[in-house]
Write a protein that holds these residues in place. Structure first.
Motif, PDB file in Angstrom:
ATOM      1  N   MET A 131       0.834  -1.186   0.000  1.00 54.49           N
ATOM      2  CA  MET A 131       0.000   0.000   0.000  1.00 54.49           C
ATOM      3  C   MET A 131       0.871   1.238   0.000  1.00 54.49           C
ATOM      4  O   MET A 131       2.004   1.206   0.440  1.00 54.49           O
ATOM      5  CB  MET A 131      -0.908   0.011   1.219  1.00 54.49           C
ATOM      6  N   THR A 132       0.312   2.315  -0.486  1.00 54.67           N
ATOM      7  CA  THR A 132       1.050   3.570  -0.560  1.00 54.67           C
ATOM      8  C   THR A 132       0.757   4.405   0.687  1.00 54.67           C
ATOM      9  O   THR A 132      -0.396   4.753   0.942  1.00 54.67           O
ATOM     10  CB  THR A 132       0.634   4.346  -1.823  1.00 54.67           C
ATOM     11  N   PRO A 133       1.791   4.724   1.478  1.00 52.24           N
ATOM     12  CA  PRO A 133       1.547   5.438   2.727  1.00 52.24           C
ATOM     13  C   PRO A 133       1.000   6.854   2.551  1.00 52.24           C
ATOM     14  O   PRO A 133       0.413   7.402   3.474  1.00 52.24           O
ATOM     15  CB  PRO A 133       2.920   5.462   3.404  1.00 52.24           C
ATOM     16  N   ASP A 134       1.149   7.437   1.367  1.00 53.06           N
ATOM     17  CA  ASP A 134       0.655   8.802   1.182  1.00 53.06           C
ATOM     18  C   ASP A 134      -0.808   8.860   0.728  1.00 53.06           C
ATOM     19  O   ASP A 134      -1.352   9.946   0.533  1.00 53.06           O
ATOM     20  CB  ASP A 134       1.544   9.589   0.230  1.00 53.06           C
ATOM     21  N   PHE A 135      -1.487   7.714   0.566  1.00 55.82           N
ATOM     22  CA  PHE A 135      -2.887   7.744   0.142  1.00 55.82           C
ATOM     23  C   PHE A 135      -3.782   8.578   1.064  1.00 55.82           C
ATOM     24  O   PHE A 135      -4.577   9.375   0.580  1.00 55.82           O
ATOM     25  CB  PHE A 135      -3.454   6.332   0.000  1.00 55.82           C
ATOM     26  N   PRO A 136      -3.691   8.444   2.396  1.00 52.69           N
ATOM     27  CA  PRO A 136      -4.580   9.256   3.239  1.00 52.69           C
ATOM     28  C   PRO A 136      -4.362  10.762   3.051  1.00 52.69           C
ATOM     29  O   PRO A 136      -5.338  11.525   2.964  1.00 52.69           O
ATOM     30  CB  PRO A 136      -4.228   8.819   4.660  1.00 52.69           C
ATOM     31  N   ALA A 137      -3.127  11.190   2.963  1.00 47.41           N
ATOM     32  CA  ALA A 137      -2.854  12.623   2.777  1.00 47.41           C
ATOM     33  C   ALA A 137      -3.319  13.092   1.410  1.00 47.41           C
ATOM     34  O   ALA A 137      -3.887  14.183   1.274  1.00 47.41           O
ATOM     35  CB  ALA A 137      -1.359  12.897   2.962  1.00 47.41           C
ATOM     36  N   LEU A 138      -3.089  12.287   0.382  1.00 46.64           N
ATOM     37  CA  LEU A 138      -3.544  12.657  -0.962  1.00 46.64           C
ATOM     38  C   LEU A 138      -5.075  12.734  -1.009  1.00 46.64           C
ATOM     39  O   LEU A 138      -5.640  13.653  -1.602  1.00 46.64           O
ATOM     40  CB  LEU A 138      -3.032  11.658  -1.996  1.00 46.64           C
ATOM     41  N   TRP A 139      -5.751  11.773  -0.378  1.00 48.52           N
ATOM     42  CA  TRP A 139      -7.221  11.783  -0.356  1.00 48.52           C
ATOM     43  C   TRP A 139      -7.730  13.036   0.364  1.00 48.52           C
ATOM     44  O   TRP A 139      -8.635  13.708  -0.115  1.00 48.52           O
ATOM     45  CB  TRP A 139      -7.742  10.517   0.315  1.00 48.52           C
ATOM     46  N   THR A 140      -7.148  13.344   1.502  1.00 49.00           N
ATOM     47  CA  THR A 140      -7.595  14.488   2.303  1.00 49.00           C
ATOM     48  C   THR A 140      -7.425  15.797   1.546  1.00 49.00           C
ATOM     49  O   THR A 140      -8.270  16.684   1.632  1.00 49.00           O
ATOM     50  CB  THR A 140      -6.817  14.543   3.637  1.00 49.00           C
ATOM     51  N   THR A 141      -6.348  15.909   0.781  1.00 43.13           N
ATOM     52  CA  THR A 141      -6.067  17.162   0.064  1.00 43.13           C
ATOM     53  C   THR A 141      -6.575  17.154  -1.374  1.00 43.13           C
ATOM     54  O   THR A 141      -6.382  18.128  -2.108  1.00 43.13           O
ATOM     55  CB  THR A 141      -4.555  17.450   0.059  1.00 43.13           C
ATOM     56  N   CYS A 142      -7.220  16.070  -1.782  1.00 40.33           N
ATOM     57  CA  CYS A 142      -7.708  15.937  -3.160  1.00 40.33           C
ATOM     58  C   CYS A 142      -8.854  16.910  -3.426  1.00 40.33           C
ATOM     59  O   CYS A 142      -9.829  16.967  -2.670  1.00 40.33           O
ATOM     60  CB  CYS A 142      -8.181  14.505  -3.380  1.00 40.33           C
ATOM     61  N   GLU A 143      -8.738  17.644  -4.506  1.00 39.30           N
ATOM     62  CA  GLU A 143      -9.787  18.559  -4.945  1.00 39.30           C
ATOM     63  C   GLU A 143     -10.016  18.355  -6.437  1.00 39.30           C
ATOM     64  O   GLU A 143      -9.074  18.155  -7.205  1.00 39.30           O
ATOM     65  CB  GLU A 143      -9.379  20.009  -4.691  1.00 39.30           C
ATOM     66  N   ILE A 144     -11.268  18.423  -6.829  1.00 32.54           N
ATOM     67  CA  ILE A 144     -11.608  18.334  -8.251  1.00 32.54           C
ATOM     68  C   ILE A 144     -11.176  19.630  -8.920  1.00 32.54           C
ATOM     69  O   ILE A 144     -11.441  20.719  -8.409  1.00 32.54           O
ATOM     70  CB  ILE A 144     -13.115  18.099  -8.425  1.00 32.54           C
ATOM     71  N   ARG A 145     -10.490  19.516 -10.057  1.00 32.21           N
ATOM     72  CA  ARG A 145     -10.072  20.719 -10.779  1.00 32.21           C
ATOM     73  C   ARG A 145     -11.307  21.499 -11.234  1.00 32.21           C
ATOM     74  O   ARG A 145     -12.290  20.899 -11.707  1.00 32.21           O
ATOM     75  CB  ARG A 145      -9.186  20.346 -11.969  1.00 32.21           C
ATOM     76  N   PRO A 146     -11.311  22.808 -11.086  1.00 36.63           N
ATOM     77  CA  PRO A 146     -12.502  23.618 -11.375  1.00 36.63           C
ATOM     78  C   PRO A 146     -13.100  23.381 -12.763  1.00 36.63           C
ATOM     79  O   PRO A 146     -14.321  23.317 -12.900  1.00 36.63           O
ATOM     80  CB  PRO A 146     -12.004  25.054 -11.229  1.00 36.63           C
ATOM     81  N   GLU A 147     -12.261  23.199 -13.767  1.00 35.24           N
ATOM     82  CA  GLU A 147     -12.780  23.011 -15.125  1.00 35.24           C
ATOM     83  C   GLU A 147     -13.409  21.628 -15.335  1.00 35.24           C
ATOM     84  O   GLU A 147     -14.047  21.378 -16.358  1.00 35.24           O
ATOM     85  CB  GLU A 147     -11.671  23.256 -16.163  1.00 35.24           C
ATOM     86  N   LYS A 148     -13.257  20.728 -14.364  1.00 32.86           N
ATOM     87  CA  LYS A 148     -13.816  19.374 -14.462  1.00 32.86           C
ATOM     88  C   LYS A 148     -15.068  19.173 -13.597  1.00 32.86           C
ATOM     89  O   LYS A 148     -15.693  18.117 -13.656  1.00 32.86           O
ATOM     90  CB  LYS A 148     -12.758  18.337 -14.050  1.00 32.86           C
TER      91      LYS A 148
END
Length: 193
Positions: A1-18
């Motif tokens: 598993m990738t240890p940075d998944f929780p941080a990436l999920w928490t900071t994930c934002e949909i790009r405005p144009e999408k």
């Protein structure tokens, strides 16, 4: 598993144009919720995970093999080829059961963010890791998307950008929460931006 998944999920934002595209696709996926839920119950998994795989593999709508988007009229011809066993044509449900079993869904014991994103990344393949790129299968249409894409089975482009939505953008839109199978009931009624 990738240890940075929780941080990436928490900071994930949909790009405005999408955002508009994400809302439309999420609304379309919610229309097939009953079929996704039926399969998800069999595997004790969130229906949203089944839904986003269906979108990534075939555009959603329970119309093609969940393995890779090939026609249900025959066994799969793309990776993994020759699935499912048995005589075609197949129902979407037959194919979905085979695809999830083939990709080891039974090994996921709890649908935490780490386990979910690990399963989804492995479902598509770990080839992006060898190029030092976050998988667009997960992160396309979000602030975590990077350049680089397999433009065909085994064909790498370091400059291509995946135009399809990543599963994380859709999971966010479906308001999925780790270990909890939730969706805003008003999703289908939500106006499109």
């Amino acid at each position: 598993m990738t240890p940075d998944f929780p941080a990436l999920w928490t900071t994930c934002e949909i790009r405005p144009e999408k955002i508009g595209m994400v809302a439309r696709v999420a609304n379309d996926l919610a229309k097939c919720r009953g079929r996704y839920e039926a399969i998800a119950r069999e595997f004790r998994m969130p229906w949203e995970v089944v839904a986003v795989i269906d979108y990534r593999e075939s555009g959603g709508g329970c119309r093609c093999h969940l393995h890779n988007g090939d026609s249900l009229k025959a066994r799969t011809v793309h990776v993994p080829a020759g699935r499912p066993r048995g005589n075609p044509p197949f129902t979407w449900e037959e194919s979905a059961r085979d695809a999830l079993h083939y990709d080891g869904v039974e090994r996921v014991k709890a649908w935490t963010i780490e386990a979910t994103l690990d399963f989804l990344e492995r479902y598509n393949g770990l080839g992006y890791r060898g190029h030092g790129v976050r998988s667009p299968y997960l992160w396309a249409a979000t602030n975590h998307q990077q350049a680089g894409k397999y433009v065909a089975d085994g064909v790498w482009s370091s400059t291509a950008m995946d135009a399809q939505l990543g599963v994380c953008a859709l999971l966010k839109a479906l308001q999925w929460a780790p270990d909890v199978v939730t969706v805003a009931e008003d999703l289908a009624q939500r106006p499109l931006p």
